[in-house]
Design an enzyme around this catalytic site. Structure first.
Site, PDB file in Angstrom:
ATOM      1  N   ASP A   1       0.847  -1.193   0.000  1.00 33.75           N
ATOM      2  CA  ASP A   1       0.000   0.000   0.000  1.00 33.75           C
ATOM      3  C   ASP A   1       0.877   1.236   0.000  1.00 33.75           C
ATOM      4  O   ASP A   1       2.085   1.164   0.226  1.00 33.75           O
ATOM      5  CB  ASP A   1      -0.893   0.013   1.250  1.00 33.75           C
ATOM      6  CG  ASP A   1      -0.067   0.027   2.524  1.00 33.75           C
ATOM      7  OD1 ASP A   1       0.167   1.121   3.063  1.00 33.75           O
ATOM      8  OD2 ASP A   1       0.371  -1.053   2.977  1.00 33.75           O
TER       9      ASP A   1
ATOM     10  N   ASP B   1       1.701   4.601   2.025  1.00 29.32           N
ATOM     11  CA  ASP B   1       1.561   5.029   3.411  1.00 29.32           C
ATOM     12  C   ASP B   1       0.577   6.195   3.471  1.00 29.32           C
ATOM     13  O   ASP B   1       0.046   6.634   2.446  1.00 29.32           O
ATOM     14  CB  ASP B   1       2.941   5.411   3.961  1.00 29.32           C
ATOM     15  CG  ASP B   1       3.004   5.356   5.467  1.00 29.32           C
ATOM     16  OD1 ASP B   1       2.640   4.312   6.032  1.00 29.32           O
ATOM     17  OD2 ASP B   1       3.408   6.356   6.082  1.00 29.32           O
TER      18      ASP B   1
END
Length: 291
Positions: free
Chosen positions: A209, A211
């Protein structure tokens, strides 16, 4: 020449290596306590391998409570020569997208609640971690990832945070400004300890992902992150399967000097060394302490 033995430390989502022959789980005792779990050993392509789930099977250890010293000691005790760390991470760079891998070559250590060294009172040593990963082993991992069809970035700085919470938006923006490329919670003190144990160490960060700095981060559903984590684990296993052929059964001395990191590192005079401390260091530093 010495015999190659590859150790893989698996992070979130990576809990096994496929295709190991004569595979068995072994309990290893160390002076630093028990490692995260039993260690799966076997051979792949004629090369001995060892797999250690960093958080334990079932994910029982938090990043802070992982027994890092015991893990590295146990791998060294088994005869491991080359350690490949595989871990999930967040990305600070748009181009380091979820599903991509990063071959880490630098760290910023922001952990604060972990034992960072095998050495201390009774036997003091200082090793250099100016270049904390092994360039030879990292290049091998890069080649294995490329051969497996993985989108992989050559080089990156890993920000190691204490956790277990993720970073705030302000922290995330600050870490980006510092020049960090990915963020995780487990590669420190692991890389420090591997260097003290004279083990070649490579870090493969699997991006799950962006951040919290990313404007679309809040729009990402947790199911998407889990799906990426699952996909990354399959890629990680494919990368691991490609290592034995590339490293081979025999290895020359490390051109980066990882296997000789303690040559001039121990400062405590022999007559001043604590015998109990020296005994505890036998697996990690026996090469120089017994010399």
């Amino acid at each position: 020449m010495t015999a190659t033995m590859i150790g893989v430390i698996g992070g979130s989502g990576l809990y096994q290596i496929d295709g190991l022959e004569d595979a068995r789980w072994q309990a290893i005792d160390t002076p630093w306590g028990a490692p995260s779990d039993e260690i799966l050993t076997g051979t792949l392509g004629g090369v001995p391998m060892a797999f250690l789930p960093r958080h334990g099977r079932g994910h029982v250890h938090s990043p802070t409570t992982v027994p890092y010293r015991a893990n590295i000691d146990a791998l060294k005790r088994l005869g491991v020569t080359d350690v490949v760390s595989v871990s999930a991470c967040g990305s600070f760079r748009e181009e380091y997208a979820p599903g991509h891998f990063v071959v880490v070559d630098q760290f910023i250590d922001r952990t604060n609640a972990r034992e960072r060294s095998f050495f201390g009172t009774g036997c003091v040593a200082h090793v250099s971690i100016a270049h904390p990963t092994c360039a030879r082993l990292s290049r091998t991992c890069l080649n294995a990832a490329q051969a497996a069809g993985i989108t992989v970035h050559d080089g990156g700085t890993y920000l190691a945070m204490e956790g277990p919470q993720f970073s705030s938006v302000a922290e995330s923006r600050m870490f980006r400004a510092w020049g960090a490329d990915v963020i995780g919670m487990t590669n420190m003190p692991e890389a420090r300890l591997a260097r003290e144990a004279e083990l070649c160490y490579a870090s493969i960060a699997m991006v799950t992902d962006y951040d919290s700095w990313h404007p679309d981060h809040g729009a990402v559903d947790i199911t998407d992150i889990i799906a990426t984590l699952t996909g990354n684990a399959g890629k990680g296993r494919a990368l691991a399967r490609g290592l034995p052929d590339r490293l081979g059964p025999d290895r020359a001395p490390c051109p980066c000097g990882c296997d000789r990191a303690l040559d001039h590192a121990i400062l405590t005079a022999p007559e001043k060394r604590d015998p109990d401390v020296v005994a505890r260091l036998d697996s990690v530093a026996g090469r120089v302490l017994r010399g």
